[in-house]
Design a protein around this motif. Sequence first.
Motif, PDB file in Angstrom:
ATOM      1  N   TYR A   9      30.960   9.133   0.805  1.00 34.43           N
ATOM      2  CA  TYR A   9      31.490   8.105  -0.093  1.00 34.43           C
ATOM      3  C   TYR A   9      31.793   6.792   0.626  1.00 34.43           C
ATOM      4  CZ  TYR A   9      31.616  10.546  -4.506  1.00 34.43           C
ATOM      5  OH  TYR A   9      31.226  11.153  -5.673  1.00 34.43           O
TER       6      TYR A   9
ATOM      7  N   ILE B 163      27.771   5.875  -0.354  1.00 32.65           N
ATOM      8  CA  ILE B 163      28.102   5.329  -1.673  1.00 32.65           C
ATOM      9  C   ILE B 163      28.789   3.978  -1.540  1.00 32.65           C
ATOM     10  CG2 ILE B 163      29.424   5.700  -3.795  1.00 32.65           C
ATOM     11  CD1 ILE B 163      26.978   7.493  -3.489  1.00 32.65           C
TER      12      ILE B 163
ATOM     13  N   ILE C 218      32.294   3.203  -1.318  1.00 31.65           N
ATOM     14  CA  ILE C 218      33.496   2.951  -2.090  1.00 31.65           C
ATOM     15  C   ILE C 218      34.499   2.234  -1.188  1.00 31.65           C
ATOM     16  CG2 ILE C 218      34.577   5.172  -1.481  1.00 31.65           C
ATOM     17  CD1 ILE C 218      35.778   5.246  -4.284  1.00 31.65           C
TER      18      ILE C 218
ATOM     19  N   PRO D 115      25.320  10.020  -8.081  1.00 29.31           N
ATOM     20  CA  PRO D 115      26.056   8.839  -8.557  1.00 29.31           C
ATOM     21  C   PRO D 115      25.934   8.632 -10.062  1.00 29.31           C
ATOM     22  CG  PRO D 115      24.762   8.320  -6.597  1.00 29.31           C
ATOM     23  CD  PRO D 115      24.327   9.672  -7.054  1.00 29.31           C
TER      24      PRO D 115
ATOM     25  N   SER E 160      26.867   2.757 -11.121  1.00 32.45           N
ATOM     26  CA  SER E 160      27.873   2.721 -10.053  1.00 32.45           C
ATOM     27  C   SER E 160      27.392   2.004  -8.797  1.00 32.45           C
ATOM     28  CB  SER E 160      28.307   4.145  -9.678  1.00 32.45           C
ATOM     29  OG  SER E 160      27.198   4.897  -9.208  1.00 32.45           O
TER      30      SER E 160
ATOM     31  N   PRO F 254      25.384   2.677  -6.047  1.00 36.61           N
ATOM     32  CA  PRO F 254      25.640   3.304  -4.744  1.00 36.61           C
ATOM     33  C   PRO F 254      25.039   2.497  -3.602  1.00 36.61           C
ATOM     34  CG  PRO F 254      23.940   4.498  -5.956  1.00 36.61           C
ATOM     35  CD  PRO F 254      24.542   3.524  -6.912  1.00 36.61           C
TER      36      PRO F 254
ATOM     37  N   GLN G 136      32.573  -0.465  -8.223  1.00 32.02           N
ATOM     38  CA  GLN G 136      33.706   0.206  -7.572  1.00 32.02           C
ATOM     39  C   GLN G 136      34.537   1.049  -8.554  1.00 32.02           C
ATOM     40  OE1 GLN G 136      34.475   0.448  -4.280  1.00 32.02           O
ATOM     41  NE2 GLN G 136      32.503  -0.546  -3.942  1.00 32.02           N
TER      42      GLN G 136
ATOM     43  N   LYS H 253      32.666   4.261  -9.157  1.00 30.54           N
ATOM     44  CA  LYS H 253      32.723   5.085  -7.947  1.00 30.54           C
ATOM     45  C   LYS H 253      34.072   5.778  -7.837  1.00 30.54           C
ATOM     46  CE  LYS H 253      29.533   2.078  -5.461  1.00 30.54           C
ATOM     47  NZ  LYS H 253      29.383   0.979  -4.486  1.00 30.54           N
TER      48      LYS H 253
ATOM     49  N   GLN I 141      34.338   8.538 -10.560  1.00 37.29           N
ATOM     50  CA  GLN I 141      33.561   9.722 -10.201  1.00 37.29           C
ATOM     51  C   GLN I 141      34.254  10.522  -9.101  1.00 37.29           C
ATOM     52  OE1 GLN I 141      29.479   9.123  -9.006  1.00 37.29           O
ATOM     53  NE2 GLN I 141      29.096  11.316  -8.858  1.00 37.29           N
TER      54      GLN I 141
END
Length: 294
Positions: free
Chosen positions: A47, A51, A53, A111, A115, A117, A124, A127, A130
């Motif tokens: 993440y 991803i 975040i 994802p 979002s 990724p 954000q 993200k 999730q």
Amino acid sequence: MENNNVSLTGLSEGRIIPKKEKICFGFGILANVIITGIVGLYLTDYYINKIQIRYELFIIAQVIFLFWNALNDIFFAYIADRTKHRLGRRIPYIRYGAPLFAASFIFFWFPLPGSAPGDLNSGQTLKFIQLLIGLLFYDTMLTIVILSLVALPPEMSESTTERTSIGIYTLIFTLIGGITILVVPIIMSLGLEIFRISILILAAIATLAYLILSYGVKERFELHEKEFSEKYNILTEIKIAFKNKSFISFLIFNFCVVFTLNLSANFTPFYTTIFGLEEAWATVVLVSFYTGYV
């Protein structure tokens, strides 16, 4: 009859657990190691670095998760101990909870649409949603399935000798599950799409392993036929537990062990980033960590 065999005397008295049942129990340990190992080792790195975040959102989600994690164990244990089902009070939660546990595991790695990724400046909110939903869903199912799993040996036999003998099967299947986890960095280095396909495969294997346990292990109903006294509600039982000095000592010890293991596991993948190594090299770091753990 094998089920009626009784070992010697004292704490060793009780049903002798067939080898087949011990192996089936080991499959549950395998599933446990696969799912919790991958989440524990790779979720933070995934993440934060994949991803992308924001750190503050990641921390907020983790704090909310910690409060939920602290509460749900107590409530589920209270409910499970009072469960009356034709399969017992542990097996039903493993059998019917396994597919949902696998679903909660899968949810982390795919994802949500929109979002963005890999983009630190977009998506954000999605993200965060999730990650938070994933953590709450995952921890709820983890509590339901794994708490039932670790509470199962006392339901299989009264004999402490027989319960202890399950340990060798636990170790063997833990090592097999660990090997699976250690190759994940290599798979991830091949691309996220291949990694996500492997997640689906591992989730299916874990579900099947839990089902093997649920059909191969039998609870002994006579070991929990005694009714719980209605005067002991959940708050009363919590008070009684915290007056037990042995329980407090174990709680402190277990906190230190779990805290150290989780801290080490969560940040092991970051060594590749810190030292500028390729992702496949994370396997070397993980082998070192895992060897020390075992």
